[in-house]
Design an enzyme around this catalytic site. Structure first.
Site, mmCIF file in Angstrom:
data_model
loop_
_atom_site.group_PDB
_atom_site.id
_atom_site.type_symbol
_atom_site.label_atom_id
_atom_site.label_comp_id
_atom_site.label_asym_id
_atom_site.label_seq_id
_atom_site.Cartn_x
_atom_site.Cartn_y
_atom_site.Cartn_z
ATOM 1 N N ASP B 381 22.058 64.646 100.488
ATOM 2 C CA ASP B 381 21.121 64.926 99.460
ATOM 3 C C ASP B 381 20.796 63.385 98.961
ATOM 4 O O ASP B 381 21.317 62.458 99.268
ATOM 5 C CB ASP B 381 21.798 65.757 98.414
ATOM 6 C CG ASP B 381 20.990 65.939 97.183
ATOM 7 O OD1 ASP B 381 19.732 66.163 97.217
ATOM 8 O OD2 ASP B 381 21.559 65.860 95.908
ATOM 9 N N THR B 383 19.201 62.603 95.277
ATOM 10 C CA THR B 383 19.672 62.448 93.739
ATOM 11 C C THR B 383 21.157 62.849 93.416
ATOM 12 O O THR B 383 21.394 63.859 93.828
ATOM 13 C CB THR B 383 18.715 63.330 92.925
ATOM 14 O OG1 THR B 383 17.421 63.085 93.684
ATOM 15 C CG2 THR B 383 18.467 62.807 91.463
#
Lengths: 355, 919
Positions: B381, B383
């Protein structure tokens, strides 16, 4: 989804609702220790040329003398091996040796004579050697009752002795089982230059067997009384702990070719003297083509005659020395720096992957 | 299917639904033994051992004392049963704690203190501040006059911000004394696991209100395991209880993950089993032949002429028992033991503590450590995983003037500070929008310090920044906001909130300045959602330039805008908005349409740039792991530009000359197909060049690619070492993991938020970052770490050691069993093929336990190479990934390689080779 596989909602919520508490719980540090950090002292020797060469030299220097000493000791042992199974059958029975050995009428006594090649210092051990005899066959090796042998109280413990467990009228055989039943029954009498030699049976069985495994109150009973006679009979007035031939026989051999101790001659045998053996050739090895041999041997510190150990030591030592020298030569002629990263596989193989 | 809940009716719904007893237990006292035994015996290995143990009870064929198999078997069963029992007991304890918690419930019109497990559907439950919600409730009253309450839903979805919940309109204004006596019916769906949906109706019985149907949504509920915050009390009707709550329904035991080594051990066991059968058949036949030809001549064996009917089977069965030790009985127990030790080493590791929050790394799943050493793909991922997810206001552009460009921090820019203090109207308006155009809730602590509870980190950053610029958002009281600007209090009344949706990409508030009664629309949003709606005549070029400039720097941009509304314009719109708000069909779409009518002719105030800093050590970690042959994919919900910028800044992709980005885009099937083909072609050409090629795909194209071009996309996925997927949904993330897994790659998914949970659970290894988006990902994951950079250590040190140790241990277990078994087989050739055991029972047991098991377990403390060496030469990991190919060609690991290559026949061949090598 609950990752813990179902800690209750309450437990899960507690952890989340109060992150500070969760953190505190997580940071419950175990005290720093080298174990938890996987920093235990360890040694990882690197095989540098110096190390390898010197350890090979060391092995060679140690092993070759040991091998020479063993070989020398083995050479000094005097061993006479005499096969008699065929020669003791009269010529008329040579075609049907089985009939000869199974018959009660035939004369089983057989006299053999041979020269003593070198002086044999006492004690001279007498062995009989059987070939192709499967004392390790599962049916055979299981057919005994250690409990019965040990004490009189378990005389009737013969369940494991099948098929030689009880007589026809269901009374227990002592000692029961195929092993005891097939006890070796050839006998040997020795004379040198026509003087009779005594054969001592002292200490031919293991002391522990005599003291612990074979009871002094257990006497042979119903032994070899059935229709089928296997091997030797036992004197039923002597307790099993004194029946040394039986005790030796019942230590079953692991391999189909084996020697068992028969007795000892307690005098020196001079070189070139003529040894006469009177053999009672009773034991049937003819049905399965097994050989019978009589073995006379002295001992040294490595035991009986055994060249293997010495040869093995010398071979290994020689090989080590050879390797040491070749490594040394390679090292001198074509040295390379230790820990050269260009030899790493990913440096040799730019693609990086093996598969 | 519907469920009708009668409020406060003690008789009606009493027995219809389950009570509020939570049960996570797998066993009860009575069924523990049978159920556990059944479970254990459903494994092939255990069935095999049981068969062997039973055969050994037959004295005719057993080579050794049956105790030598029964002992270990019972021990192993006892160990696993004890473990299960202990786990179940702990679950029981935590259930009990939750079940016996005391709550206030109305019974027969009187408030009573009862245990949580006695709550029935239809009961009215009262909760006070900071209490945990015991079951799913529909709100009917709160202490707040507006009918609002705040809950923390971290346990449910991992989000730590406060969520607003309101009571249904029908219950508005009911006196709290009367709540006891309230009667009515709630029509709600049967229990499901969707925590974002609750489509129900409430009908109150007279005298409370005329018989009107009042719609209920998830906003009117508080769900089990949430916490009540900032609200003095609430009361609600229990609609789902016990294991039928939303949380209870979504609880499930995730499927246990199997590591590559485990799978290999299973295969090897199967192969050895086949080999064993072959040996048994061959030796059985040989034994019977020998018996019939030779043994009959050996008079001392005394074979009977006629044997029983099973005689032919006796010798093969003896050999079966003799060879049964080929499959080591202890391997499972020893592996379980060492695996939990690996997990402990991860927990203990002082170098993987996040110093900022002092969170330790934690291995939730203790069984898969060695898979860490075989990772081939990492899906990450962005963020919160690569970045810190700590948004900091860095730069802004107000009315064409750039602030913070020199220092890199607008809050320290003297010009901006001067502009604020001198009262420049543009700047003041800009800062005002920053401070109040949001859904942030300020919370005043006892010391007077203000902290903000925000749903999004961006809003939090803006409010904080506004506070630094002397525009402090101090209080939110129902609809009134208080701003403290230069020591004077300004009050605004919030008239409407036009909420953020991912389609609109903007949010607005309509506020009324309480001093002069003027009404304003304040908007903020993505540039493409704001700039096109600028009022005619306003120059937007500088703002577009600002946005471009900022996103080049990897900053997240937001445009702020405002408009003054006329009183009557607002009134007209307000009616429409209210109407749209109360529609039942297509509410979201209608609302968006109505919002659109207000959000136009905006006066754009400026652009903010927020930095989401990279975590420490991210580029180094990615580079090191790359060298170790691991491929990286970035899956993010963020937009393409930002994703590419972040990817560049963390070494994910290389800049132009060295690297190349291939875009896959398109809105239709054909476009995407063409794009895919083109990219695939380029990819094939460039694989031979030493160039870093990565493809970039966005969620929309991915959707089409996965649907129509799955095969092409899979091929692309195999070719590409790097990929960037932007704007992807959680389920797409999981689908991508699935694709890589289907190509037989070991995948590791790492993420920090609730949207990563599915991918984490899908991947072979899930790693969660216990970060700011809550603990949800960390809890669903197999490993949780505090920072991305610990991944390096997790894989290279822990994963690699674990793999090597497990590989050694399992290989050794098979090796030593085969070794002693081959001795027995050889011995059988010189013992008349009769199945005699060379060793007695005690020696065999001692060999298996004391000589070869316990001492060898110590070898799990071994390190083949120092941690430093591995970190310096991450390429060493190749050996692990390849399943130890090339490592020891003349050692049992070879077997593994062959099994790995799925050549069981040649494995048997190699077993024979091994047999020759041993002697």
């Amino acid at each position: 989804m609950d990752p813990n596989g179902g800690s209750s909602s309450a437990g899960a919520a507690d952890g989340a609702s109060d992150p500070a508490a969760a953190r505190r719980r997580h940071s419950k540090k175990p005290k720093y220790s080298r174990f938890t950090q996987q920093e235990l002292p360890a040694c990882k020797p690197i095989l540098t040329p110096g190390w390898v060469i010197s350890s090979f030299i060391f092995v060679g220097i140690i092993f070759i003398p040991i091998g020479l000493a063993s070989l020398f000791a083995s050479e000094r042992v005097v061993e006479i091996v005499h096969r008699y199974d065929k020669d003791c059958v009269p010529a008329s029975y040579r075609n049907d040796m089985l009939a000869y050995i199974q018959s009660n009428e035939t004369n089983k006594t057989c006299t053999r004579t041979f020269l003593v090649p070198k002086q044999m210092k006492s004690p001279v051990y007498i062995y009989y050697q059987l070939d192709n005899f499967y004392q390790n066959h599962r049916r055979y090796v299981k057919s005994r009752s250690d409990k019965q042998l040990r004490s009189r109280a378990s005389e009737n413990d013969t369940s494991s002795c099948d098929p030689e467990d009880v007589t026809a009228n269901k009374s227990a055989i002592v000692p029961c089982g195929l092993i005891a039943w097939s006890l070796f029954n050839d006998t040997y009498g020795f004379s040198v230059n026509n003087t009779l030699l005594g054969v001592s049976k002292k200490n031919i069985a293991w002391k522990s067997d005599q003291q612990h495994k074979f009871g002094s109150d257990v006497y042979p009973k119903n032994f070899q009384s059935g229709g089928l006679i296997g091997g030797a009979k036992l004197n039923s007035s002597i307790p099993l702990s004194q029946q040394v031939d039986l005790i030796v026989w019942m230590r079953t051999a692991a391999l189909p070719t084996f020697r068992k101790l028969y007795g000892k001659i307690e005098v020196d045998l001079e070189a070139n003297s003529e040894l006469t053996v009177v053999i009672e050739n009773n034991y049937n090895t003819y049905s399965f083509g097994g050989k019978k041999k009589l073995v006379l041997s002295t001992t040294s510190w490595i035991g009986g005659k055994n060249d293997f150990l010495g040869i093995a030591y010398i071979t290994l030592g020689g090989l080590s020395l050879f390797l040491a020298i070749s490594f040394l030569l390679i090292y001198i002629i074509k040295p390379r720096p230790l820990g050269d990263p260009t030899f790493l596989s990913w440096n040799r193989n730019p693609a990086g992957h093996f598969n | 299917m519907k469920r009708y809940v009668y409020i406060n009716d003690d008789e009606l719904s009493q027995d219809l639904y389950c009570d509020n007893r939570i049960s996570n237990r797998k066993y009860t006292l009575l069924n523990f033994l049978p159920k556990n035994l059944w479970e254990q015996f459903s494994r092939f290995m255990n069935q095999y051992f049981l068969l062997i143990a039973c055969l050994q009870l037959w004295p005719l064929i057993t080579p050794v004392n049956p105790a030598s198999t029964w002992g270990p078997l019972i021990f192993i069963f006892a160990v696993s049963a004890t473990k299960e029992a202990w786990d179940d007991y702990n679950r029981y304890l935590s259930d009990k704690k939750a079940n016996e918690k005391e709550v206030w419930v109305v019974r027969q019109g009187i408030k009573k203190h009862i245990q949580a497990q006695d709550i029935c559907v239809g009961n009215v439950v009262w909760l006070r501040e900071n209490e945990e919600v015991p079951c799913d409730l529909v709100l009917i009253g709160t202490s707040d006059p507006q009918g609002v309450c705040y809950v923390e839903t971290a346990a449910l979805d991992g989000e730590t911000d406060l969520k607003t919940r309101v009571i249904p309109s029908a219950c508005m204004g009911i006196d709290f004394e009367l709540l006891h006596k309230m009667k009515g019916v709630i029509e709600c769906p049967i229990p499901d696991r969707d925590i974002r949906r609750f489509d129900a109706n409430l009908r109150l019985f007279p005298p409370f209100i005329d018989n009107d149907l009042c719609p209920l949504t998830i906003k009117n509920t508080i769900l089990q395991s949430c916490y009540l915050r900032n609200t003095e009390w609430v009361c609600g009707v229990a609609v789902y209880t016990g294991n039928e709550t939303k949380l209870g329904m979504s609880r499930g035991i995730p499927e246990p993950k199997l590591t590559a080594v485990d799978a290999m051990i299973d295969k090897l066991t199967g192969a050895i089993f086949v080999f064993q059968i072959v040996v048994v058949i061959v030796l059985g036949i040989a034994g019977n032949v020998w018996k019939d030809t030779e043994a009959v001549k050996q008079w001392y064996v005394l074979y009977p002429k006629e044997g029983p009917w099973y005689e032919l089977l006796v010798i093969p069965l003896r050999f079966e028992l003799l060879c049964s030790i080929m499959i080591p009985i202890s391997i499972k127990v020893s592996l379980d033991l060492v695996k939990s030790l690996y997990a402990k080493f991860i927990d203990w590791d002082n170098q993987m503590i996040d110093q900022e929050t002092s969170t330790r790394s934690h291995a939730t799943n203790t069984a898969i450590s060695e898979d860490l050493g075989q990772v081939e793909y990492i899906l990450t991922d962005k963020t919160g995983t690569l970045t810190e997810n700590r948004m900091i206001f860095r730069r802004c552009c107000i009315g064409g003037i750039f602030y913070g460009n020199e220092s890199g921090d607008a809050l320290k820019d003297v010009e901006l500070l001067n502009a604020v203090s001198s009262g420049s109207s543009d700047v003041i308006r800009f800062v005002t929008v920053m401070a109040i155009c949001n859904t942030v809730i300020p919370v005043k602590s006892k010391t007077g310090a203000i902290s903000y509870k925000a749903q999004s980190q961006d809003e939090d950053a803006l409010v904080q920044a506004a506070a630094c610029l002397h525009m402090v958002f101090v209080n939110k009281n129902a609809n009134t906001l208080e701003i403290n600007f230069n020591a004077s209090i300004i009050q605004y009344e919030v008239l409407d909130t036009l909420e953020f949706t991912s389609d609109r990409k903007r949010m607005s508030v309509v506020v009324k300045d309480c001093q002069n009664g003027k009404i304003f629309l304040l908007s903020k949003g993505a540039d493409e959602a704001i700039i096109p709606y600028a009022c005619a005549g306003q120059q937007t070029r500088t703002f577009t330039e600002a946005v471009d400039q900022y996103s080049q720097l990897g900053l997240r941009t937001l445009c702020l805008a405002w408009r003054e509304l006329k009183e009557d314009e607002y009134q007209d719109w307000s009616l429409m908005f209210k109407e749209a708000n109360s529609t039942l069909v297509d509410r979201e779409w209608r609302l968006a349409e109505v919002c659109q009518r207000l959000e136009h002719d905006l006066e754009i105030l400026g652009v903010t740039a927020i930095e989401d800093r990279l975590q420490d050590g991210v580029p180094e970690t990615i580079e090191t792991l790359r060298k170790a042959g691991i491929n990286f994919w970035m899956l993010t919900g963020d937009k393409q530009n930002t994703a590419i910028q972040i990817a560049l800044s963390c070494n994910f992709i290389s800049p132009e000359p060295k690297g190349q980005l291939l875009l896959i885009n398109g809105k239709t099937e054909d476009e995407v197909g063409r794009s895919l083909d083109r990219v695939l072609l380029t990819m094939r050409i460039t694989t031979s060049e030493p160039k870093d090629v990565a493809f970039v795909i966005d969620g929309w194209a991915l959707e089409i690619a996965l649907k129509h071009y799955r095969k092409v996309f899979t091929e692309l996925a195999i070719l590409s070492r790097t990929a960037l997927c932007c704007r992807v949904t959680p389920s797409q993330k999981a689908q991508l993991v699935e694709i890589l897994k289907s190509c037989d790659y070991r995948t590791l998914a790492i993420g920090d938020g609730g949207n990563d949970v599915r991918m984490i659970q899908q991947a072979d290894i899930g790693v969660g970052i216990s970060g700011r988006e809550g603990l949800q990902a960390a809890r669903a994951a197999d490993y949780s770490i505090g920072k991305f950079r610990f991944l390096k250590r997790l894989i290279l040190v822990h994963g690699r050691y674990s793999y090597n140790r497990t590989a050694f241990l399992s290989q050794y277990s098979f090796y030593k069993s085969l070794l002693i078994c081959f001795i027995q087989i050889f011995f059988s050739f010189i013992s008349g093929v009769s199945g005699t055991s060379l060793f007695n029972s005690v020696s065999l047991m001692a060999y298996n336990v004391f000589y070869t098991s316990i001492p060898v377990l110590v070898s799990v403390l071994d390190k083949d190479l120092s941690e430093k060496t591995v970190m310096q030469h991450p390429q060493i990991l190749f050996y692990c990934q390849a399943g130890r190919l090339d490592c020891y060609p003349f050692y049992p690991p070879y077997l593994f390689t062959f099994i790995f290559k799925r050549k069981i026949s040649s494995c048997v061949f190699h077993l024979l080779e091994l047999l020759l090598m041993d002697y």
